[in-house]
Design a protein around this motif. Structure first.
Motif, PDB file in Angstrom:
ATOM      1  N   MET A   1     -15.598  27.875  -8.787  1.00  0.00           N
ATOM      2  CA  MET A   1     -16.201  28.238  -7.488  1.00  0.00           C
ATOM      3  C   MET A   1     -16.385  29.932  -7.329  1.00  0.00           C
ATOM      4  SD  MET A   1     -15.017  27.474  -3.347  1.00  0.00           S
ATOM      5  CE  MET A   1     -14.879  25.670  -3.441  1.00  0.00           C
ATOM      6  N   ARG A   2     -17.671  30.361  -7.703  1.00  0.00           N
ATOM      7  CA  ARG A   2     -18.423  31.286  -7.797  1.00  0.00           C
ATOM      8  C   ARG A   2     -18.772  31.787  -6.334  1.00  0.00           C
ATOM      9  NH1 ARG A   2     -21.642  35.523 -10.255  1.00  0.00           N
ATOM     10  NH2 ARG A   2     -20.525  37.130 -10.568  1.00  0.00           N
ATOM     11  N   VAL A   3     -18.483  32.547  -5.475  1.00  0.00           N
ATOM     12  CA  VAL A   3     -18.420  33.283  -3.683  1.00  0.00           C
ATOM     13  C   VAL A   3     -19.041  34.622  -4.153  1.00  0.00           C
ATOM     14  CG1 VAL A   3     -18.399  32.554  -1.991  1.00  0.00           C
ATOM     15  CG2 VAL A   3     -17.082  30.839  -3.300  1.00  0.00           C
ATOM     16  N   LEU A   4     -20.764  34.369  -3.878  1.00  0.00           N
ATOM     17  CA  LEU A   4     -20.893  35.635  -3.330  1.00  0.00           C
ATOM     18  C   LEU A   4     -20.412  36.280  -2.065  1.00  0.00           C
ATOM     19  CD1 LEU A   4     -22.370  38.003  -3.932  1.00  0.00           C
ATOM     20  CD2 LEU A   4     -24.661  36.631  -3.115  1.00  0.00           C
ATOM     21  N   VAL A   5     -20.106  37.467  -2.023  1.00  0.00           N
ATOM     22  CA  VAL A   5     -19.797  38.070  -0.645  1.00  0.00           C
ATOM     23  C   VAL A   5     -20.280  38.870  -0.667  1.00  0.00           C
ATOM     24  CG1 VAL A   5     -18.071  38.976   0.940  1.00  0.00           C
ATOM     25  CG2 VAL A   5     -17.083  36.988  -0.753  1.00  0.00           C
ATOM     26  N   VAL A   6     -21.480  39.546   0.759  1.00  0.00           N
ATOM     27  CA  VAL A   6     -22.489  40.376   1.364  1.00  0.00           C
ATOM     28  C   VAL A   6     -21.645  41.354   1.824  1.00  0.00           C
ATOM     29  CG1 VAL A   6     -24.234  41.348   1.460  1.00  0.00           C
ATOM     30  CG2 VAL A   6     -24.102  39.150  -0.167  1.00  0.00           C
ATOM     31  N   GLN A   7     -21.376  42.227   2.056  1.00  0.00           N
ATOM     32  CA  GLN A   7     -20.666  43.309   2.978  1.00  0.00           C
ATOM     33  C   GLN A   7     -22.037  44.353   3.063  1.00  0.00           C
ATOM     34  OE1 GLN A   7     -16.384  45.223   2.578  1.00  0.00           O
ATOM     35  NE2 GLN A   7     -17.097  47.159   3.177  1.00  0.00           N
ATOM     36  N   ASN A   8     -22.140  44.907   4.319  1.00  0.00           N
ATOM     37  CA  ASN A   8     -23.197  45.101   4.914  1.00  0.00           C
ATOM     38  C   ASN A   8     -22.588  46.287   5.446  1.00  0.00           C
ATOM     39  OD1 ASN A   8     -25.664  43.717   4.616  1.00  0.00           O
ATOM     40  ND2 ASN A   8     -23.761  42.344   5.520  1.00  0.00           N
ATOM     41  N   TYR A   9     -21.552  46.386   5.703  1.00  0.00           N
ATOM     42  CA  TYR A   9     -20.593  48.488   6.698  1.00  0.00           C
ATOM     43  C   TYR A   9     -19.542  48.318   6.317  1.00  0.00           C
ATOM     44  CZ  TYR A   9     -20.868  50.194  11.686  1.00  0.00           C
ATOM     45  OH  TYR A   9     -21.256  51.554  11.698  1.00  0.00           O
ATOM     46  N   ASP A  10     -18.648  49.434   5.983  1.00  0.00           N
ATOM     47  CA  ASP A  10     -17.356  49.722   6.194  1.00  0.00           C
ATOM     48  C   ASP A  10     -16.229  49.330   6.629  1.00  0.00           C
ATOM     49  OD1 ASP A  10     -18.322  51.033   4.126  1.00  0.00           O
ATOM     50  OD2 ASP A  10     -17.761  53.967   5.758  1.00  0.00           O
TER      51      ASP A  10
ATOM     52  N   GLY B   1      -9.442  28.539  -4.619  1.00  0.00           N
ATOM     53  CA  GLY B   1      -9.009  29.371  -5.798  1.00  0.00           C
ATOM     54  C   GLY B   1     -10.551  29.586  -6.019  1.00  0.00           C
ATOM     55  N   ALA B   2     -11.725  30.404  -4.718  1.00  0.00           N
ATOM     56  CA  ALA B   2     -12.735  30.395  -5.272  1.00  0.00           C
ATOM     57  C   ALA B   2     -12.430  31.441  -6.124  1.00  0.00           C
ATOM     58  CB  ALA B   2     -12.983  30.548  -4.630  1.00  0.00           C
ATOM     59  N   ASP B   3     -13.337  32.211  -6.513  1.00  0.00           N
ATOM     60  CA  ASP B   3     -13.786  33.175  -7.891  1.00  0.00           C
ATOM     61  C   ASP B   3     -14.502  34.278  -7.153  1.00  0.00           C
ATOM     62  OD1 ASP B   3     -14.419  35.432  -9.349  1.00  0.00           O
ATOM     63  OD2 ASP B   3     -15.833  34.428 -10.420  1.00  0.00           O
ATOM     64  N   LEU B   4     -14.519  35.395  -6.075  1.00  0.00           N
ATOM     65  CA  LEU B   4     -15.104  35.748  -5.246  1.00  0.00           C
ATOM     66  C   LEU B   4     -15.879  37.506  -6.238  1.00  0.00           C
ATOM     67  CD1 LEU B   4     -12.737  37.075  -2.005  1.00  0.00           C
ATOM     68  CD2 LEU B   4     -14.255  34.608  -2.539  1.00  0.00           C
ATOM     69  N   ASP B   5     -17.753  37.053  -5.876  1.00  0.00           N
ATOM     70  CA  ASP B   5     -18.273  38.137  -6.475  1.00  0.00           C
ATOM     71  C   ASP B   5     -18.845  39.452  -4.753  1.00  0.00           C
ATOM     72  OD1 ASP B   5     -19.498  40.466  -7.647  1.00  0.00           O
ATOM     73  OD2 ASP B   5     -21.742  38.464  -8.291  1.00  0.00           O
ATOM     74  N   LEU B   6     -18.175  39.965  -5.067  1.00  0.00           N
ATOM     75  CA  LEU B   6     -18.199  41.382  -3.982  1.00  0.00           C
ATOM     76  C   LEU B   6     -19.760  42.376  -4.096  1.00  0.00           C
ATOM     77  CD1 LEU B   6     -17.697  42.269  -0.628  1.00  0.00           C
ATOM     78  CD2 LEU B   6     -15.597  43.088  -1.543  1.00  0.00           C
ATOM     79  N   ARG B   7     -20.169  42.132  -3.410  1.00  0.00           N
ATOM     80  CA  ARG B   7     -21.580  42.863  -4.153  1.00  0.00           C
ATOM     81  C   ARG B   7     -21.659  43.821  -1.878  1.00  0.00           C
ATOM     82  NH1 ARG B   7     -24.589  41.617  -8.070  1.00  0.00           N
ATOM     83  NH2 ARG B   7     -23.745  39.602  -8.573  1.00  0.00           N
ATOM     84  N   ARG B   8     -21.716  45.571  -2.285  1.00  0.00           N
ATOM     85  CA  ARG B   8     -21.765  46.320  -1.245  1.00  0.00           C
ATOM     86  C   ARG B   8     -22.962  46.579  -1.273  1.00  0.00           C
ATOM     87  NH1 ARG B   8     -16.559  47.301  -3.026  1.00  0.00           N
ATOM     88  NH2 ARG B   8     -15.086  46.529  -1.522  1.00  0.00           N
ATOM     89  N   PRO B   9     -23.770  45.853  -0.374  1.00  0.00           N
ATOM     90  CA  PRO B   9     -25.327  46.911  -1.463  1.00  0.00           C
ATOM     91  C   PRO B   9     -26.112  48.257   0.055  1.00  0.00           C
ATOM     92  CG  PRO B   9     -25.887  44.752  -0.047  1.00  0.00           C
ATOM     93  CD  PRO B   9     -24.267  44.780  -0.426  1.00  0.00           C
ATOM     94  N   TYR B  10     -25.178  48.745   0.978  1.00  0.00           N
ATOM     95  CA  TYR B  10     -25.069  49.173   1.387  1.00  0.00           C
ATOM     96  C   TYR B  10     -24.817  50.977   0.930  1.00  0.00           C
ATOM     97  CZ  TYR B  10     -20.601  49.621   3.058  1.00  0.00           C
ATOM     98  OH  TYR B  10     -18.914  48.942   3.147  1.00  0.00           O
TER      99      TYR B  10
ATOM    100  N   GLN C   1     -26.133  31.841  -9.873  1.00  0.00           N
ATOM    101  CA  GLN C   1     -25.118  32.245 -10.738  1.00  0.00           C
ATOM    102  C   GLN C   1     -23.452  31.997  -9.574  1.00  0.00           C
ATOM    103  OE1 GLN C   1     -23.877  32.549 -14.111  1.00  0.00           O
ATOM    104  NE2 GLN C   1     -26.408  32.420 -13.932  1.00  0.00           N
ATOM    105  N   HIS C   2     -24.299  31.047  -8.123  1.00  0.00           N
ATOM    106  CA  HIS C   2     -22.977  31.618  -7.320  1.00  0.00           C
ATOM    107  C   HIS C   2     -23.734  29.616  -6.575  1.00  0.00           C
ATOM    108  CE1 HIS C   2     -24.031  35.483  -7.810  1.00  0.00           C
ATOM    109  NE2 HIS C   2     -22.416  35.882  -7.439  1.00  0.00           N
ATOM    110  N   ASP C   3     -22.270  29.337  -6.126  1.00  0.00           N
ATOM    111  CA  ASP C   3     -21.596  27.816  -5.203  1.00  0.00           C
ATOM    112  C   ASP C   3     -22.240  28.723  -4.167  1.00  0.00           C
ATOM    113  OD1 ASP C   3     -21.729  26.234  -7.729  1.00  0.00           O
ATOM    114  OD2 ASP C   3     -20.086  28.224  -7.942  1.00  0.00           O
ATOM    115  N   ALA C   4     -21.879  29.895  -3.554  1.00  0.00           N
ATOM    116  CA  ALA C   4     -22.021  29.239  -2.171  1.00  0.00           C
ATOM    117  C   ALA C   4     -22.276  31.479  -1.743  1.00  0.00           C
ATOM    118  CB  ALA C   4     -20.756  28.880  -1.044  1.00  0.00           C
ATOM    119  N   MET C   5     -22.522  31.418  -1.032  1.00  0.00           N
ATOM    120  CA  MET C   5     -22.807  33.243  -0.481  1.00  0.00           C
ATOM    121  C   MET C   5     -21.816  33.533   1.144  1.00  0.00           C
ATOM    122  SD  MET C   5     -25.718  35.772   0.370  1.00  0.00           S
ATOM    123  CE  MET C   5     -26.940  34.960   0.757  1.00  0.00           C
ATOM    124  N   VAL C   6     -21.225  34.375   1.408  1.00  0.00           N
ATOM    125  CA  VAL C   6     -21.129  34.610   2.932  1.00  0.00           C
ATOM    126  C   VAL C   6     -21.475  36.342   2.919  1.00  0.00           C
ATOM    127  CG1 VAL C   6     -19.317  35.500   4.110  1.00  0.00           C
ATOM    128  CG2 VAL C   6     -19.006  33.660   2.422  1.00  0.00           C
TER     129      VAL C   6
END
Length: 232
Positions: A1-10, A25-34, A45-50
């Protein structure tokens, strides 16, 4: 399970959602586009997004030019039947992605506040086990009108639309169910000047509010997190 995490703020994080994802047991893919990090082009490439919260509003494209791409990515996840979770700003962006009207400055809430579930929530896979009314942490100025195809799941007197679902597993939560007591205490320290400017009595109230509302809010939040993860 690969989960995209989009962080928008510090100083924001997954909190109880992170605990539930770790249990699964999720594999997290953290992105900070800000901070300039790229978002994926699509959901392949992802099963879900937060999509997490932040101090900006959901229409702030000039300052956060990645917002339109995030909206398109949200629609792609939904179109591929991948689970999506938007929290606070994230919920406002999910609503915008599907045609909901963002209402800036129309709903100020801070602290633990009560929310009530709708009848539709009682048959919703993420909320069906929750009590009809419970306290949960809030920190927002904005709200939104629901997209036409959304199912309203929770509300209160300040923000009629506190939770909604689109399709099978696209969820938006205006309230911070991920914020358990340790996270709220961390936020109260990290954002102390910002909080004090608008809520000058918060530091003195924190311990009492936490004792009164924290355990019930934490239990509700973890139940929501685990049930959403189960939709992935």
């Amino acid at each position: 399970m690969r989960v995209l995490v989009v962080q928008n703020y510090d100083n924001t994080g997954l909190g109880q959602v992170g605990a539930a994802l770790a249990e699964a047991g999720a594999d997290l893919d953290l992105r900070r586009p800000y901070q300039g990090e790229a978002l994926p082009e699509d959901a392949a490439q992802h099963d879900a997004m937060v999509v997490l919260g932040g101090g900006q509003n959901a229409l702030a494209d000039d300052d956060y030019p990645y917002f339109p791409a995030l909206l398109e990515l949200t629609r792609d996840f939904a179109g591929k039947d991948r689970a999506v979770l938007g929290i606070c700003l994230g919920s406002q962006l999910v609503a915008r992605a599907f045609g909901g009207e963002n209402r800036i400055g129309a709903a100020n809430e801070f602290g633990w506040c009560g929310v009530s579930l709708t009848p539709d929530a009682k048959v919703d896979p993420v909320l069906e086990t929750l009590p009809e009314n419970f306290p949960i942490f809030q920190w927002h100025d904005d709200t939104f009108a629901l997209p036409e195809n959304a199912v309203r799941l929770a509300g209160n007197d300040v923000a009629e639309n506190q939770a909604f679902r689109i399709g099978r597993a696209v969820y938006g939560f205006q309230f911070h169910f991920e914020a358990d007591q340790p996270m709220v205490r961390d936020w109260s320290a990290a954002f102390a000047p910002l909080i004090a400017a608008r809520n000058p009595d918060w530091a003195g109230k924190l311990d009492g509010e936490m004792a009164s509302n924290g355990p019930q809010a934490d239990a509700a939040g973890l139940a929501i997190a685990r049930a959403w993860v189960a939709t992935i």
